[in-house]
Design a protein around this motif. Structure first.
Motif, PDB file in Angstrom:
ATOM      1  N   GLY A  74     -23.756  -9.131   3.216  1.00 36.08           N
ATOM      2  CA  GLY A  74     -24.002 -10.510   2.812  1.00 36.08           C
ATOM      3  C   GLY A  74     -24.516 -11.356   3.957  1.00 36.08           C
ATOM      4  O   GLY A  74     -23.863 -11.490   4.985  1.00 36.08           O
ATOM      5  N   ARG A  75     -25.696 -11.923   3.774  1.00 37.24           N
ATOM      6  CA  ARG A  75     -26.341 -12.653   4.871  1.00 37.24           C
ATOM      7  C   ARG A  75     -25.668 -13.979   5.172  1.00 37.24           C
ATOM      8  O   ARG A  75     -25.581 -14.391   6.325  1.00 37.24           O
ATOM      9  CB  ARG A  75     -27.820 -12.845   4.548  1.00 37.24           C
ATOM     10  N   LYS A  76     -25.223 -14.651   4.160  1.00 36.74           N
ATOM     11  CA  LYS A  76     -24.597 -15.954   4.399  1.00 36.74           C
ATOM     12  C   LYS A  76     -23.305 -15.793   5.192  1.00 36.74           C
ATOM     13  O   LYS A  76     -23.073 -16.507   6.187  1.00 36.74           O
ATOM     14  CB  LYS A  76     -24.332 -16.650   3.063  1.00 36.74           C
ATOM     15  N   ALA A  77     -22.457 -14.876   4.761  1.00 37.89           N
ATOM     16  CA  ALA A  77     -21.191 -14.660   5.458  1.00 37.89           C
ATOM     17  C   ALA A  77     -21.429 -14.184   6.892  1.00 37.89           C
ATOM     18  O   ALA A  77     -20.746 -14.611   7.834  1.00 37.89           O
ATOM     19  CB  ALA A  77     -20.341 -13.638   4.706  1.00 37.89           C
ATOM     20  N   THR A  78     -22.417 -13.304   7.075  1.00 42.68           N
ATOM     21  CA  THR A  78     -22.719 -12.792   8.411  1.00 42.68           C
ATOM     22  C   THR A  78     -23.223 -13.906   9.317  1.00 42.68           C
ATOM     23  O   THR A  78     -22.838 -14.001  10.491  1.00 42.68           O
ATOM     24  CB  THR A  78     -23.763 -11.671   8.311  1.00 42.68           C
ATOM     25  N   PHE A  79     -24.073 -14.780   8.777  1.00 43.06           N
ATOM     26  CA  PHE A  79     -24.618 -15.881   9.565  1.00 43.06           C
ATOM     27  C   PHE A  79     -23.523 -16.859   9.964  1.00 43.06           C
ATOM     28  O   PHE A  79     -23.453 -17.321  11.107  1.00 43.06           O
ATOM     29  CB  PHE A  79     -25.704 -16.588   8.749  1.00 43.06           C
ATOM     30  N   VAL A  80     -22.642 -17.160   9.029  1.00 48.19           N
ATOM     31  CA  VAL A  80     -21.523 -18.063   9.331  1.00 48.19           C
ATOM     32  C   VAL A  80     -20.627 -17.456  10.415  1.00 48.19           C
ATOM     33  O   VAL A  80     -20.155 -18.153  11.317  1.00 48.19           O
ATOM     34  CB  VAL A  80     -20.724 -18.360   8.046  1.00 48.19           C
ATOM     35  N   ALA A 113     -24.934 -15.464  19.379  1.00 49.59           N
ATOM     36  CA  ALA A 113     -26.332 -15.887  19.375  1.00 49.59           C
ATOM     37  C   ALA A 113     -27.260 -14.814  18.833  1.00 49.59           C
ATOM     38  O   ALA A 113     -28.295 -15.123  18.239  1.00 49.59           O
ATOM     39  CB  ALA A 113     -26.758 -16.272  20.790  1.00 49.59           C
ATOM     40  N   GLY A 114     -26.878 -13.539  19.006  1.00 49.73           N
ATOM     41  CA  GLY A 114     -27.710 -12.456  18.491  1.00 49.73           C
ATOM     42  C   GLY A 114     -27.909 -12.515  16.988  1.00 49.73           C
ATOM     43  O   GLY A 114     -28.912 -11.997  16.477  1.00 49.73           O
ATOM     44  N   GLY A 115     -26.981 -13.147  16.269  1.00 48.76           N
ATOM     45  CA  GLY A 115     -27.106 -13.222  14.813  1.00 48.76           C
ATOM     46  C   GLY A 115     -27.682 -14.519  14.295  1.00 48.76           C
ATOM     47  O   GLY A 115     -27.901 -14.657  13.086  1.00 48.76           O
ATOM     48  N   LEU A 116     -27.944 -15.491  15.168  1.00 47.91           N
ATOM     49  CA  LEU A 116     -28.379 -16.810  14.691  1.00 47.91           C
ATOM     50  C   LEU A 116     -29.836 -16.803  14.233  1.00 47.91           C
ATOM     51  O   LEU A 116     -30.146 -17.226  13.118  1.00 47.91           O
ATOM     52  CB  LEU A 116     -28.164 -17.858  15.782  1.00 47.91           C
ATOM     53  N   MET A 117     -30.730 -16.361  15.086  1.00 45.96           N
ATOM     54  CA  MET A 117     -32.146 -16.361  14.732  1.00 45.96           C
ATOM     55  C   MET A 117     -32.419 -15.431  13.556  1.00 45.96           C
ATOM     56  O   MET A 117     -33.029 -15.808  12.560  1.00 45.96           O
ATOM     57  CB  MET A 117     -32.967 -15.939  15.939  1.00 45.96           C
ATOM     58  N   VAL A 118     -31.948 -14.189  13.671  1.00 41.90           N
ATOM     59  CA  VAL A 118     -32.229 -13.209  12.634  1.00 41.90           C
ATOM     60  C   VAL A 118     -31.575 -13.594  11.311  1.00 41.90           C
ATOM     61  O   VAL A 118     -32.156 -13.401  10.237  1.00 41.90           O
ATOM     62  CB  VAL A 118     -31.775 -11.805  13.086  1.00 41.90           C
ATOM     63  N   GLY A 119     -30.380 -14.178  11.366  1.00 35.06           N
ATOM     64  CA  GLY A 119     -29.701 -14.562  10.137  1.00 35.06           C
ATOM     65  C   GLY A 119     -30.438 -15.647   9.386  1.00 35.06           C
ATOM     66  O   GLY A 119     -30.604 -15.570   8.152  1.00 35.06           O
ATOM     67  N   ALA A 120     -30.900 -16.663  10.094  1.00 29.51           N
ATOM     68  CA  ALA A 120     -31.605 -17.762   9.440  1.00 29.51           C
ATOM     69  C   ALA A 120     -32.923 -17.297   8.828  1.00 29.51           C
ATOM     70  O   ALA A 120     -33.253 -17.640   7.685  1.00 29.51           O
ATOM     71  CB  ALA A 120     -31.847 -18.885  10.434  1.00 29.51           C
ATOM     72  N   ILE A 121     -33.697 -16.507   9.587  1.00 35.54           N
ATOM     73  CA  ILE A 121     -34.992 -16.050   9.076  1.00 35.54           C
ATOM     74  C   ILE A 121     -34.801 -15.143   7.869  1.00 35.54           C
ATOM     75  O   ILE A 121     -35.557 -15.210   6.890  1.00 35.54           O
ATOM     76  CB  ILE A 121     -35.779 -15.329  10.181  1.00 35.54           C
ATOM     77  N   ALA A 122     -33.781 -14.278   7.915  1.00 35.24           N
ATOM     78  CA  ALA A 122     -33.541 -13.371   6.796  1.00 35.24           C
ATOM     79  C   ALA A 122     -33.154 -14.141   5.536  1.00 35.24           C
ATOM     80  O   ALA A 122     -33.607 -13.820   4.432  1.00 35.24           O
ATOM     81  CB  ALA A 122     -32.451 -12.365   7.167  1.00 35.24           C
ATOM     82  N   ILE A 123     -32.315 -15.165   5.665  1.00 32.09           N
ATOM     83  CA  ILE A 123     -31.917 -15.964   4.504  1.00 32.09           C
ATOM     84  C   ILE A 123     -33.133 -16.667   3.902  1.00 32.09           C
ATOM     85  O   ILE A 123     -33.348 -16.664   2.679  1.00 32.09           O
ATOM     86  CB  ILE A 123     -30.833 -16.984   4.892  1.00 32.09           C
TER      87      ILE A 123
END
Length: 520
Positions: A74-80, A113-123
């Motif tokens: 789940g991208r939302k949960a991972t990004f949070v 920080a490793g998950g911030l850029m990729v998480g936003a773009i993927a969502i």
């Protein structure tokens, strides 16, 4: 065809995603201006570089892992989760009492920080189809130049007015707002849940490869000679890890970087362009200020401001092309134009000389900025359009990782060329002994030198910069050649998969799911 109007709640949610990305970019830069004050407070001068390196290593190594976790759970949960870890690291870094603590807490920041850029773009990639995502992608691209300019300025302001600790504390209210907007305004469609074990072997090998190559880029020619055992061993470990990664990923049920992504030619070309554009951009951003400070005698803050034409060129190109692509769906011309302008822009900068006026030197950077902006905008669009939504996290992690790796290696390799040409220039004019002494001179020390030595340094720095620019021009020309291989594939007009799906267990957790409804 234009993108349909989006409700205000959607725009607020996107703003929250952008805030999360901005945090990651800003924190890599905001600390730089505070480092002298930090050293004065905590000591540990011999560990100074690790305040930045720990953050970059942790962020680069975990980017692909975050991308795959988003695809699977789940991208939302991972990004949070990534934002939460980042904010925890920020608070701890602000509370650090000695240098080892600060370095450790900076690593925690980097993990998030490793998950911030990729998480936003993927969502964004699965919420909005590529045909309609140009404006949003241009907003993403616009964040980067703003962060590059605003980071050092904000870091200096907070350090001067409050305390260096506020360069970390300032993340907390911004991150809290991002969490609130994402939790309440981002609603993703149901996820295609995949029953597969985590690719631990692939994650470990990729992490080792990224760490090793990042150390090569950071050590080579600076902390250690390129032929030193430390650099050679790190390079060998990186290459061996990458070689072992390929068969492991081919066998894995759910690989960290799915080989199937590279079955699409445009996806592969986008990754090459991301690597090359990252090398050109970060080399220019890091070494043009050297020229401004040594040759034009600008202050560190002013040298950053003198790069505004480059930054605004990037911002304007990405914003304009985003709107144009959303309007007519045509995009192939933009990477080709970007490659041409990036090549021309780096060659134009060869006009910089010891007597070039400051205003002229600043203005000459604009053309390269426009070209870089066009290429970087295109890599995001091509990546999103070429990847199935089920692989969006892995795809965006790959393009982000390659841009970062390209930048790190570009700075290291072109930086070695800069140092060699600078030393050779000093040797020719002043002799080997003087060259060795003046190679370590700082801009602040120039006024204490004789007129002849000062002129020799200015000439040597200009020669070194020309070496950087020639290397960047070669990389830009290579990128220009690659852009002609891009196909004019129609952009998807809906975010649903266009390729056959694998068999998977599908569940619809609904909007009340603790992970948030998500898509594959």
């Amino acid at each position: 065809m234009t993108a349909p109007a989006r409700p205000r709640s959607f725009r607020l949610g996107v703003f929250g995603l952008l805030l999360g990305m901005f945090l990651a970019m800003l924190d890599g830069l905001i600390v730089g201006t505070a480092l002298p004050t930090i050293i004065g407070d905590l000591g540990g001068l011999d560990h100074l570089s690790w305040v930045v390196t720990a953050y970059m290593l942790a962020g680069a190594a975990t980017t692909p892992v975050w991308g795959k976790l988003g695809d699977l759970y789940g991208r939302k949960a991972t990004f949070v989760t990534a934002i939460t870890i980042f904010l925890a690291g920020s608070m701890l870094a602000g509370l650090a009492r000695d240098m080892p603590q600060l370095i450790a807490f900076r690593a925690v920041q980097g993990l998030g920080a490793g998950g911030l850029m990729v998480g936003a773009i993927a969502i964004i990639g699965v919420l909005v189809p590529p045909r309609d995502s140009g404006r949003l992608q241009s907003m993403i691209g616009a964040i980067m130049p703003v962060a590059y300019v605003g980071g050092p300025l904000l870091g200096g302001l907070l350090t001067d007015r409050l305390s260096w600790r506020w360069t970390f504390y300032a993340n907390v209210p911004v991150g809290a707002l991002a969490l609130l907007l994402i939790a309440t305004r981002i609603h993703l469609p149901p996820v295609e849940r995949v029953k597969a074990p985590i690719d631990y072997a692939g994650a470990a090998l990729l992490t080792v490869a990224v760490l090793a190559l990042t150390l090569v880029a950071g050590w080579g020619g600076t902390a250690h000679p390129w032929t030193s055992p430390q650099v050679l061993v790190a390079a060998a470990v990186g290459v061996l890890a990458l070689a072992a990664l390929v068969p492991v990923e081919r066998r894995a049920a759910e690989p960290i970087i799915p080989p199937r992504l590279f079955g699409d030619r445009d996806f592969t070309l986008a990754q090459i362009l991301s690597f090359l554009a990252g090398a050109v951009m970060l080399s220019a951003v890091n070494y043009l200020p050297q020229y401004m400070q040594y040759v034009r005698q600008a202050s560190p803050a002013a040298s950053g401001m003198l790069l505004l034409p480059l930054m605004f060129g990037m911002l304007g190109a990405q914003t304009l092309t985003g709107h144009l692509i959303s309007r007519n769906g045509r995009y192939r011309m933009y990477p080709i134009l970007g490659g041409a302008l990036m090549t021309a822009g780096t060659l134009v900068l060869l006009l910089l000389d010891t007597d070039t006026g400051t205003a002229t030197a600043s203005a000459l950077t604009a053309l390269a900025g426009i070209g870089i902006g066009l290429v970087m905008q295109s890599t995001l669009l091509l990546t999103i359009n070429s990847a199935d939504p089920r692989d969006m996290g892995a795809a965006t992690a790959t393009v982000t990782l390659l841009r970062t790796t390209g930048g790190s290696l570009g700075i290291a390799l072109l930086g070695a060329l800069y140092a060699a040409r600078m030393h050779a220039g000093l040797t020719d004019r002043l002799g080997p002994a003087q060259a060795d002494r003046l190679s370590a001179v700082t801009p602040a020390m120039l006024d204490d030198l004789s007129a002849s030595a000062r002129e020799a340094v200015r000439s040597a720095v200009t020669s070194g910069l020309h070496g950087i620019l020639l290397g960047a021009a070669a990389l830009s020309a290579l990128a220009f050649g690659v852009t002609w291989l891009i196909r004019a594939t129609p952009l998807r007009t809906d975010p649903s998969p266009t390729r056959p799906k694998r068999q998977a267990h599908t569940s619809d957790p609904g909007p009340s799911s603790p992970t948030g409804a998500d898509e594959a």
